[in-house]
Design a protein around this motif. Structure first.
Motif, PDB file in Angstrom:
ATOM      1  N   LEU A 170     -15.925   0.887 -12.933  1.00  0.00           N
ATOM      2  CA  LEU A 170     -14.755   1.394 -12.210  1.00  0.00           C
ATOM      3  C   LEU A 170     -15.167   2.212 -10.995  1.00  0.00           C
ATOM      4  CD1 LEU A 170     -12.351   2.511 -15.107  1.00  0.00           C
ATOM      5  CD2 LEU A 170     -11.917   0.729 -13.414  1.00  0.00           C
ATOM      6  N   ALA A 171     -16.261   2.936 -11.119  1.00  0.00           N
ATOM      7  CA  ALA A 171     -16.739   3.777 -10.019  1.00  0.00           C
ATOM      8  C   ALA A 171     -17.182   2.953  -8.815  1.00  0.00           C
ATOM      9  CB  ALA A 171     -17.890   4.659 -10.502  1.00  0.00           C
ATOM     10  N   LYS A 172     -17.380   1.659  -9.019  1.00  0.00           N
ATOM     11  CA  LYS A 172     -17.877   0.796  -7.941  1.00  0.00           C
ATOM     12  C   LYS A 172     -16.771   0.025  -7.216  1.00  0.00           C
ATOM     13  CE  LYS A 172     -22.337   0.009 -10.233  1.00  0.00           C
ATOM     14  NZ  LYS A 172     -23.247  -1.021 -10.807  1.00  0.00           N
ATOM     15  N   ILE A 173     -15.548   0.072  -7.728  1.00  0.00           N
ATOM     16  CA  ILE A 173     -14.484  -0.706  -7.075  1.00  0.00           C
ATOM     17  C   ILE A 173     -14.049  -0.018  -5.779  1.00  0.00           C
ATOM     18  CG2 ILE A 173     -13.674  -1.611  -9.288  1.00  0.00           C
ATOM     19  CD1 ILE A 173     -11.292   0.280  -9.085  1.00  0.00           C
ATOM     20  N   PRO A 174     -13.587  -0.792  -4.803  1.00  0.00           N
ATOM     21  CA  PRO A 174     -13.133  -0.210  -3.531  1.00  0.00           C
ATOM     22  C   PRO A 174     -11.645   0.148  -3.581  1.00  0.00           C
ATOM     23  CG  PRO A 174     -13.123  -2.579  -3.362  1.00  0.00           C
ATOM     24  CD  PRO A 174     -13.634  -2.255  -4.746  1.00  0.00           C
ATOM     25  N   PRO A 175     -11.170   0.943  -2.649  1.00  0.00           N
ATOM     26  CA  PRO A 175      -9.728   1.238  -2.569  1.00  0.00           C
ATOM     27  C   PRO A 175      -8.953  -0.044  -2.257  1.00  0.00           C
ATOM     28  CG  PRO A 175     -11.016   2.791  -1.238  1.00  0.00           C
ATOM     29  CD  PRO A 175     -11.938   1.678  -1.615  1.00  0.00           C
ATOM     30  N   ASN A 176      -7.742  -0.159  -2.798  1.00  0.00           N
ATOM     31  CA  ASN A 176      -6.870  -1.309  -2.513  1.00  0.00           C
ATOM     32  C   ASN A 176      -7.579  -2.642  -2.747  1.00  0.00           C
ATOM     33  OD1 ASN A 176      -4.728   0.428  -1.555  1.00  0.00           O
ATOM     34  ND2 ASN A 176      -5.930   0.677   0.313  1.00  0.00           N
ATOM     35  N   MET A 177      -8.302  -2.708  -3.842  1.00  0.00           N
ATOM     36  CA  MET A 177      -9.142  -3.869  -4.114  1.00  0.00           C
ATOM     37  C   MET A 177      -8.359  -5.183  -4.118  1.00  0.00           C
ATOM     38  SD  MET A 177     -11.674  -4.557  -7.359  1.00  0.00           S
ATOM     39  CE  MET A 177     -10.303  -4.438  -8.539  1.00  0.00           C
ATOM     40  N   THR A 178      -7.218  -5.217  -4.797  1.00  0.00           N
ATOM     41  CA  THR A 178      -6.473  -6.471  -4.922  1.00  0.00           C
ATOM     42  C   THR A 178      -5.898  -6.943  -3.587  1.00  0.00           C
ATOM     43  OG1 THR A 178      -4.491  -5.231  -5.568  1.00  0.00           O
ATOM     44  CG2 THR A 178      -5.905  -6.069  -7.335  1.00  0.00           C
ATOM     45  N   ASP A 218      -8.736 -12.844  -3.641  1.00  0.00           N
ATOM     46  CA  ASP A 218      -9.252 -14.068  -4.257  1.00  0.00           C
ATOM     47  C   ASP A 218     -10.519 -13.837  -5.075  1.00  0.00           C
ATOM     48  OD1 ASP A 218      -7.197 -15.536  -3.016  1.00  0.00           O
ATOM     49  OD2 ASP A 218      -8.377 -15.691  -1.172  1.00  0.00           O
ATOM     50  N   MET A 219     -10.866 -12.573  -5.289  1.00  0.00           N
ATOM     51  CA  MET A 219     -12.082 -12.268  -6.039  1.00  0.00           C
ATOM     52  C   MET A 219     -11.749 -11.472  -7.296  1.00  0.00           C
ATOM     53  SD  MET A 219     -14.676 -11.217  -2.909  1.00  0.00           S
ATOM     54  CE  MET A 219     -16.114 -11.153  -3.981  1.00  0.00           C
ATOM     55  N   THR A 220     -12.553 -11.657  -8.325  1.00  0.00           N
ATOM     56  CA  THR A 220     -12.370 -10.870  -9.547  1.00  0.00           C
ATOM     57  C   THR A 220     -13.024  -9.505  -9.369  1.00  0.00           C
ATOM     58  OG1 THR A 220     -14.456 -11.585 -10.564  1.00  0.00           O
ATOM     59  CG2 THR A 220     -12.508 -12.997 -10.886  1.00  0.00           C
ATOM     60  N   PRO A 221     -12.617  -8.497 -10.150  1.00  0.00           N
ATOM     61  CA  PRO A 221     -13.249  -7.181 -10.060  1.00  0.00           C
ATOM     62  C   PRO A 221     -14.766  -7.249 -10.259  1.00  0.00           C
ATOM     63  CG  PRO A 221     -11.211  -6.998 -11.260  1.00  0.00           C
ATOM     64  CD  PRO A 221     -11.445  -8.465 -11.046  1.00  0.00           C
ATOM     65  N   GLU A 222     -15.223  -8.109 -11.173  1.00  0.00           N
ATOM     66  CA  GLU A 222     -16.662  -8.240 -11.419  1.00  0.00           C
ATOM     67  C   GLU A 222     -17.376  -8.744 -10.171  1.00  0.00           C
ATOM     68  OE1 GLU A 222     -18.600  -7.377 -13.722  1.00  0.00           O
ATOM     69  OE2 GLU A 222     -17.521  -7.223 -15.625  1.00  0.00           O
ATOM     70  N   GLN A 223     -16.739  -9.638  -9.441  1.00  0.00           N
ATOM     71  CA  GLN A 223     -17.341 -10.169  -8.210  1.00  0.00           C
ATOM     72  C   GLN A 223     -17.329  -9.108  -7.103  1.00  0.00           C
ATOM     73  OE1 GLN A 223     -14.720 -13.554  -7.712  1.00  0.00           O
ATOM     74  NE2 GLN A 223     -16.230 -14.994  -8.574  1.00  0.00           N
ATOM     75  N   VAL A 224     -16.241  -8.367  -7.023  1.00  0.00           N
ATOM     76  CA  VAL A 224     -16.099  -7.377  -5.955  1.00  0.00           C
ATOM     77  C   VAL A 224     -17.145  -6.275  -6.068  1.00  0.00           C
ATOM     78  CG1 VAL A 224     -14.596  -5.595  -4.980  1.00  0.00           C
ATOM     79  CG2 VAL A 224     -13.646  -7.816  -5.613  1.00  0.00           C
ATOM     80  N   ILE A 225     -17.365  -5.770  -7.280  1.00  0.00           N
ATOM     81  CA  ILE A 225     -18.286  -4.626  -7.428  1.00  0.00           C
ATOM     82  C   ILE A 225     -19.737  -5.017  -7.141  1.00  0.00           C
ATOM     83  CG2 ILE A 225     -16.790  -3.484  -9.096  1.00  0.00           C
ATOM     84  CD1 ILE A 225     -18.680  -4.387 -11.312  1.00  0.00           C
ATOM     85  N   LYS A 226     -20.002  -6.316  -7.036  1.00  0.00           N
ATOM     86  CA  LYS A 226     -21.361  -6.760  -6.719  1.00  0.00           C
ATOM     87  C   LYS A 226     -21.582  -6.912  -5.218  1.00  0.00           C
ATOM     88  CE  LYS A 226     -21.937  -9.205 -11.114  1.00  0.00           C
ATOM     89  NZ  LYS A 226     -22.083 -10.531 -11.788  1.00  0.00           N
ATOM     90  N   LEU A 227     -20.500  -6.741  -4.438  1.00  0.00           N
ATOM     91  CA  LEU A 227     -20.636  -6.843  -2.985  1.00  0.00           C
ATOM     92  C   LEU A 227     -21.427  -5.662  -2.439  1.00  0.00           C
ATOM     93  CD1 LEU A 227     -16.995  -7.922  -2.018  1.00  0.00           C
ATOM     94  CD2 LEU A 227     -19.022  -9.380  -2.088  1.00  0.00           C
TER      95      LEU A 227
END
Length: 357
Positions: A49-57, A62-71
């Motif tokens: 959770l600490a790795k997700i960005p603001p306004n992620m969705t 088109d990306m899953t949370p797991e994919q986003v936090i790896k960016l």
């Protein structure tokens, strides 16, 4: 993992928890039994959770949370936002524990950073100089207050009641009442579509300060009543945060930050902080202040065994409040929100359900 029976207090609560549950499902798995979630699983989820960005969705639809936090090299949510999300998750697991869905909350041992932070540091009170500036700027910016009455009335009511923004924005005409001994007051309640903080002390009677009477709140109420308006501020529409959604956005971002202060700890809620601070300086008993502003009493015994203060006692104490600020421009702006023929009229009232026969 299901939470269909989790109790929602408002539309805002539903949206907030829905977003949290979606993240939990993304990081833990939608079919994971709640009873199998351990403290280690919670800690791993917290790290993600600490790795997700603001306004992620919105930014990465088109990306899953797991994919986003790896960016690489993306902005992460603030510690405050992370703390808010973890607080809701911990509340959910505590609810599961109470209903025996889990033997022990997997969030045990975790504490919100808000619990470690002094409440006085969250919001700062306005100074008299800032209140003077607010009064003059509101009168200047709101060129036709009769068309947008809430923009002059809501801040003034906040100054003299210490009420929460939601409580003021959702006021109905029928919430302006008069006691048997002639004392006018706001009946703060959760009737109909109104929402309050989830504790019984939020329901209360708040005497109307003499300055609000002078500014014409009774005449404005009579004016609204005459034309069949159910609520005081008919321009305000209900949203995720109740009736205060639009007003909060306008006041905090477009008015307060532009014309008054850049201090992030000074927002509309600062009126409440200011009111409580000034009342304390008048050496008014804490339990009386709590009863007026809707805080839970400090002592459990007071809340359990003592009756509420009489409205005349509350009125005597709240009337002591005076500011060393020049609020005359704002008071004058409030006086033009209703036609002259209503200047001496008072609304027809009904007896408060909180009063005994």
């Amino acid at each position: 993992m299901e939470a269909n029976s989790f109790k929602w207090n408002s539309k805002r609560t539903w949206h907030e928890y829905s977003a949290i549950f979606e993240l939990m499902c993304a990081f833990i798995g939608p079919k994971t039994p709640v009873a199998s979630i351990t403290n280690q699983v919670f800690l791993k989820m917290r790290a993600k959770l600490a790795k997700i960005p603001p306004n992620m969705t919105k930014v990465y639809p088109d990306m899953t949370p797991e994919q986003v936090i790896k960016l690489p090299d993306i902005k992460r949510i603030s510690k405050t936002t992370l703390d808010n999300k973890l607080t809701k998750i911990a509340q959910f697991f505590k609810w599961c524990e109470r209903l025996d869905y889990v033997h022990k909350s997997p969030a045990f041992g975790w504490k919100s950073v808000r619990d470690k932070r002094s409440k006085d540091k969250k919001r700062k009170p306005y100074t008299d100089d800032e209140l003077t500036l607010i009064a003059s700027k509101l009168a200047e910016v709101i060129e036709r207050p009769e068309e947008k009455p809430e923009r002059v009335w809501v801040p003034l009511i906040g100054m003299y009641t210490g009420a929460r923004l939601d409580e003021i924005c959702q006021l109905y005409v029928s919430d302006i009442k008069c006691s048997e001994d002639g004392i006018w007051y706001f009946d703060i309640n959760d009737d109909g579509d109104k929402k309050l903080k989830a504790h019984t002390s939020a329901k209360r009677l708040v005497p109307i300060h003499p300055i609000l009477i002078e500014a014409g709140i009774l005449s404005f109420t009579a004016y609204q009543q005459h034309y069949g308006s159910p609520r005081l501020w008919m321009r305000l529409k209900t949203g995720v945060n109740g009736y205060s959604t639009g007003f909060s956005r306008w006041y905090n971002a477009r008015f307060n930050r532009v014309h008054i202060t850049k201090d992030p700890q000074k927002v509309f809620h600062s009126y409440r902080n200011t009111w409580i601070t000034r009342m304390k300086q008048l050496q008014i008993p804490f339990e009386l202040i709590d009863e007026i502003d809707g805080h839970s009493h400090q002592g459990e015994g007071l809340r359990t065994y003592a009756d509420s203060y009489r409205i005349d006692v509350l009125h005597k104490e709240i009337s002591k409040l005076e500011y060393g600020a020049d609020l005359s421009p704002l008071i004058d702006a409030c006086k033009v929100t209703f036609p002259r023929q209503f200047a001496k009229q008072m609304p027809q009232t009904q007896k408060s359900p909180h009063q005994s026969d």
